[in-house]
Design an enzyme around this catalytic site. Structure first.
Site, mmCIF file in Angstrom:
data_model
loop_
_atom_site.group_PDB
_atom_site.id
_atom_site.type_symbol
_atom_site.label_atom_id
_atom_site.label_comp_id
_atom_site.label_asym_id
_atom_site.label_seq_id
_atom_site.Cartn_x
_atom_site.Cartn_y
_atom_site.Cartn_z
ATOM 1 C CB CYS A 20 -42.937 38.165 13.536
ATOM 2 S SG CYS A 20 -42.756 36.489 14.177
ATOM 3 C CB CYS A 35 -43.505 38.601 17.191
ATOM 4 S SG CYS A 35 -45.032 38.042 16.426
ATOM 5 C CB CYS A 71 -46.833 35.090 12.992
ATOM 6 S SG CYS A 71 -46.345 36.738 13.508
ATOM 7 C CG ASP A 80 -51.091 79.503 -31.658
ATOM 8 O OD1 ASP A 80 -50.978 80.251 -32.640
ATOM 9 O OD2 ASP A 80 -51.934 78.609 -31.561
#
Lengths: 374, 599
Positions: B542, B560, B545, B218
């Site tokens: 950290c 931290c 934690c 096409d």
């Protein structure tokens, strides 16, 4: 599967393949060299088709099933005005199987007969016996007698009147049941007409014969076998019938198969039903993909669905579960229980932007360069 | 008793509904009652509905009584001589306008041949079953139904002249064709609808052949010479507008050239093409992202630090710029006031769109295609007479789609070009193929429309003869220049630091969930990581934690906030994940990152 995967230690091929090679070489009268060459060739093809370590077989199986499934369009939903037995198939049935629905929409049994009963007359007789009969099916007329606050009904077959009245007596307690000619009179000691009406409905629903839940039965001949196809399943009661070959009799209800025949049988039913559904739609997918899916579904010893309450919900990673469905539930639960996500799955690692442990990311180099020098 | 409703309101009942309905109809046809009245008797509802309100769509039909149409040859003759007009026919009771309610009571014959005594009406022409767009398609009955549908859809997308006053309009976006033509093969619709004023395409010489591989699937091969002569050229107009908005506190936007020092000032060069009032002059060449209207706005929200920054006014540059990826020339400039009294400026930017590789063209038969190659005219195949096609259409487009109407149109177009008269061939009463073939032969051509052609590049005769004729082609409003887009590096969104989305924001192309799965399925984990690295960030965490550490600027050290001078480890992760950790914290969930030892 376990039988198939047993490998012959000598050639590294599955024993079934080795047998087949033996058979072919015997039939074709192959010389020793030619036979060895054949084994080599088979080995090559076999090894090529084995998955490599680290290959994502789960995703490949999922894609191999789901891509053709998208071609099962919604057209399978509507068959308005089609006569005959309505059967769920196509996409709805596939969803039903993988979702491990408690009851299939169209439960069906295929009853096989034992060798000595495997003939048309026995099959026809059994088909008739198997269908559940309720009082509704065996009575001509039912009426309320408001003068005496009783319910009267006429039984079609007078010979069964005793059985019917016995069934009513067993089913409804605190009831006076009398028989008179071909009439059964039930006096439920209730004066309220409304309640009398509900009792009448209850009586009509009382099971008097045949096998419970079996609504219809059709006799069919398949090769040598006479088969009874039923709508509604009840394996437990069918197995008791002496004519039935319980080794071959089959239901499409996965959960029923599981409770009666166990998890291995349920696994087989999942494979069989899923493959059948795909093949009905002229979709050709490899059996192994379906096997993998059904293995995942039955891994825990009971039937789990694919989805948030089943396989996907059983993922170890919190992040992967939270990303799939019900995010908050999983995060909150994890935080309350102080859960740890070890980031060992693929999804979690894609999420945090690290190399996923599959394929090329599965392996690390553990030999140190300076050690090699020595 | 049958209820009677007038414009939806209950007005009374009757025992003889059919009689009432008939009476109203007779009176309407004889002119006693205005012809806008429509009446319907719904037997199943036992209701008579009389309608006289506005807004009903009504369609004309010829009245039939006892199988004889009331519109006679005599009427037609008089119409031709201009002795009577449409309204006279209505008054004579030859035709009437029927709305959707009354249509339920009719039995309409499609053609005069079908008439039986039961019929109440007759269509003017069977082609009226088609809508406007579909009735522009010639020979639709020779096409498969879906192709007519597609064709009608694409007629609606074609670039033409949508409105004759387009020069004084300020549509947000509009396309106007420069040299439109009337089709050589037409239908009745072309004379009924004012097509002269709203044309939509060009007639092209079309050869049904292949051209190397450049018109497979096409795609279309188009003649560069035809393009240079103006084939399917169009203008795209886009309107940019701004208001001089007023804000609370007496502040307002300032339209003009922003002064240096204003926040967001883009440098002198960015404003040098503006006239002193801050608006582009007409006929200024504008490029992607260039300023059209210079503007500054007061800052809405002042940050805490902003109050202390000296030497910078609290205004920001908010100039109106040309859309990203667009080009054009400032065409018309409107300066006026809104009803609120604020200054309103509209600038219409024009861009000429010459067909290029990637533009979408379509015939009227649902045969669409993309230009894939523009060939110099000397390289195009030519016929014995020196005719060079404008378009080469691949023959593989025909068998599966079965658009025989297209082939007939090509022959018809050829005949029309030879005779100088357009072929008018409405649906269901077409100009016959036989007639077309005979005319071709009379003009010295083969009756099947095929001609001997020569390769323009080698001069060699083609072994086969090629079907060549003329067809009407439309340029559809899907131009590559409005869609082309690529990005390597570019802007990111503020929140997630991931690439933006969409062409106008110079965005990236999303590698979605399913694409991700494909990479996993291939085991390409490292490629996958690279793909999703667009927002990678190094976050200090950290080790005690497991929360994000901070950078102490004075000590130039990472600490931290909870554990002080604990061991802090840099972790690479996607920024979006860091954002998710922050969001979890905001909902009181503590996402502790357990970091392993550094290797």
């Amino acid at each position: 599967m376990s039988e198939q995967s047993q490998t012959n230690s000598e050639s590294g091929l599955p024993s079934r393949l080795v047998e087949e090679i033996e058979q072919v070489s015997r039939e074709k009268k192959l010389s020793k060299e030619k036979k060895e060459k054949l084994i080599e060739e088979v080995k090559k093809v076999y090894q090529q088709s084995i998955f490599e370590p680290g290959e994502g077989i789960g995703i490949i199986a999922a894609q191999s099933i789901s891509e053709p499934s998208t071609q099962m369009t919604m057209r399978t939903y509507h068959f308005a005005g089609t006569a005959g037995i309505k059967v769920t198939y196509g996409l709805p049935r596939l969803i039903e199987i993988f979702d491990a629905k408690k009851e299939p929409e169209t439960p069906m049994m295929t009853i096989y007969l034992k060798k000595e009963f495997n003939n048309a007359t026995e099959a026809a007789k059994l088909a008739e016996d198997v269908v559940e009969k309720k009082i509704l099916n065996v009575t001509k007329r039912i009426s309320l007698n408001l003068n005496e606050n009783s319910i009267e009904f006429e039984v079609i077959d007078k010979r069964r009147i005793e059985a019917v009245s016995k069934a009513v007596r067993e089913f409804l307690k605190n009831v006076n049941v009398k028989t008179k000619d071909d009439k059964v009179i039930v006096i439920p000691k209730i004066e309220n007409v409304k309640e009398l009406q509900t009792v009448k409905e209850k009586i009509l629903d009382i099971h008097v014969g045949g096998i419970k839940d079996v609504k219809n039965a059709i006799v069919r001949k398949d090769g040598e076998d006479w088969i009874i196809n039923t709508i509604g399943t009840n394996l437990k009661d069918v197995f008791i019938i002496k004519e039935v070959d319980e080794k071959r009799t089959y239901t499409n209800d996965i959960h029923e198969t599981y409770t009666i025949l166990g998890i291995e049988a349920a696994r087989s039913v999942i494979i069989k039903e899923a493959l059948k559904t795909m093949q009905e739609q002229a979709l050709d997918i490899d059996t192994r993909y379906v096997i993998l899916v059904s293995d995942m579904m039955t891994l825990s010893g009971e039937v789990n669905s694919i989805g948030r309450y089943g396989v996907a919900g059983a993922k170890t990673s919190i992040l992967a579960r939270a990303a799939f469905e019900e995010t908050i539930k999983h995060l909150v639960r994890a935080s309350i229980r102080n859960e740890v996500d070890n980031l060992q799955g693929i999804f979690e690692n894609v999420m945090i932007g690290q190399v996923a442990p599959s394929g090329t990311g599965m392996f690390d180099l553990i030999v140190k360069a300076d050690e090699e020098k020595e | 008793m049958t209820s009677i409703f007038l414009d939806g309101k209950f007005v009374g009942t009757t025992a003889e509904p059919q009689k009432i309905v008939n009476e109203i109809r007779v009176k309407r046809r004889t002119g006693i009652i205005p012809n806008q009245i429509n009446v319907a008797y719904h037997q199943h509802l036992d209701e008579v509905r009389i309608l006289s309100d506005s807004g009903r769509v009504r369609r004309p039909l010829i009245i039939v009584e006892n199988g004889v149409p009331k519109l006679t040859k005599d009427h037609v003759e008089k119409l031709k001589k201009n002795e009577i007009a449409w309204n006279d026919l209505l008054k004579m009771g030859a035709v009437e306008l029927v709305d959707s309610e009354e249509e339920e009571n009719t039995y309409i014959a499609l053609t005069e041949k079908d008439l039986t005594p039961e019929h109440t009406h007759l269509e003017f022409d069977p082609s009226v079953i088609l809508g406007l767009s579909a009735s522009f398609i010639p020979y639709p009955e020779f096409n498969r139904g879906d192709r007519v549908n597609y064709g009608a859809k694409m007629v609606g997308q074609s670039i033409g002249i949508f409105s004759t006053n387009f020069l004084s309009r300020t549509d947000t976006k509009s396309n106007v064709m420069l040299y439109p033509q009337k089709p050589l093969v037409q239908t009745h619709a072309y004379s009924i609808f004012p097509y002269d004023k709203h044309p939509s395409g060009n007639n092209v010489v079309i050869a049904v052949a292949s051209f190397d591989g450049y018109n497979m699937e096409d795609s279309i091969v188009i003649n560069a010479g035809s393009l240079q002569k103006g084939l399917l050229w169009s203008y795209m107009y886009r309107t940019y507008e701004t208001e001089q908005k007023r804000y609370l506190g007496g502040q307002e936007d300032q339209i003009g050239i922003p002064e240096a020092g204003v926040r967001g000032y883009a440098g002198e060069d960015a404003y040098k093409h503006l006239s002193e009032d801050g608006i582009s002059n007409p006929e200024t060449n504008l490029d992607s992202d260039m300023v059209i209207i210079g503007r500054v706005s007061p800052l809405r929200f002042l940050g805490t630090m902003d109050k202390f920054v000296t030497g910078m006014e609290n205004i920001r540059e908010t100039s109106v710029r040309l859309r990203h990826g667009d080009h054009g020339i400032a065409d018309r400039i409107f300066v006026t006031d809104t009803t609120d009294g604020t200054k309103l400026i509209k600038v219409v930017v024009r861009d000429m769109k010459v067909p290029e590789i990637g533009d979408k063209l379509a015939s009227r038969h649902g045969q669409k295609g993309i230009i894939a190659l523009v060939v110099p005219p000397e390289d195009m195949p030519f016929t014995e007479n020196g005719i060079v096609p404008d378009v080469i259409f691949n023959p593989h487009g025909i068998p599966s789609r079965m658009t025989m109407g297209q082939l007939l149109e090509i022959i018809g177009g050829k005949v029309a070009a030879l005779t100088g008269k357009p072929i008018v061939s409405p649906a269901f009463s077409p100009t016959s193929e036989k007639e077309l073939r005979e005319t071709l032969v009379r003009n010295g051509f083969r009756n099947d429309g095929k001609e001997i052609m020569y390769d323009g590049r080698t001069g060699k005769k083609f072994e086969t003869q090629i079907f060549i004729g003329s067809a009407f082609y439309q340029k559809l409003d899907h131009l590559v220049s409005n869609k082309i887009h690529a990005r390597s590096r570019g802007p990111v969104t503020l929140l997630t630091k991931q690439p933006t989305e969409g062409r106008s924001k110079e965005g990236g192309l999303r590698l979605g969930e399913m694409e991700k799965d494909c990479l996993i399925a291939h085991g390409a984990s490292l490629a996958l990581k690279e793909r999703f690295d667009s927002d990678k960030a190094v976050i200090s965490i950290c080790s005690v934690c497991g929360l994000v550490a901070m950078h102490d600027k004075i000590k130039n050290k990472k600490i931290c906030p909870i554990d002080g001078e604990s061991k802090i480890i840099d972790v690479q992760m996607s920024y979006a994940f860091k954002l998710m950790l922050d969001e979890l914290k905001s909902m009181m969930i503590y996402p502790k990152v357990i970091v392993g030892e550094e290797e």
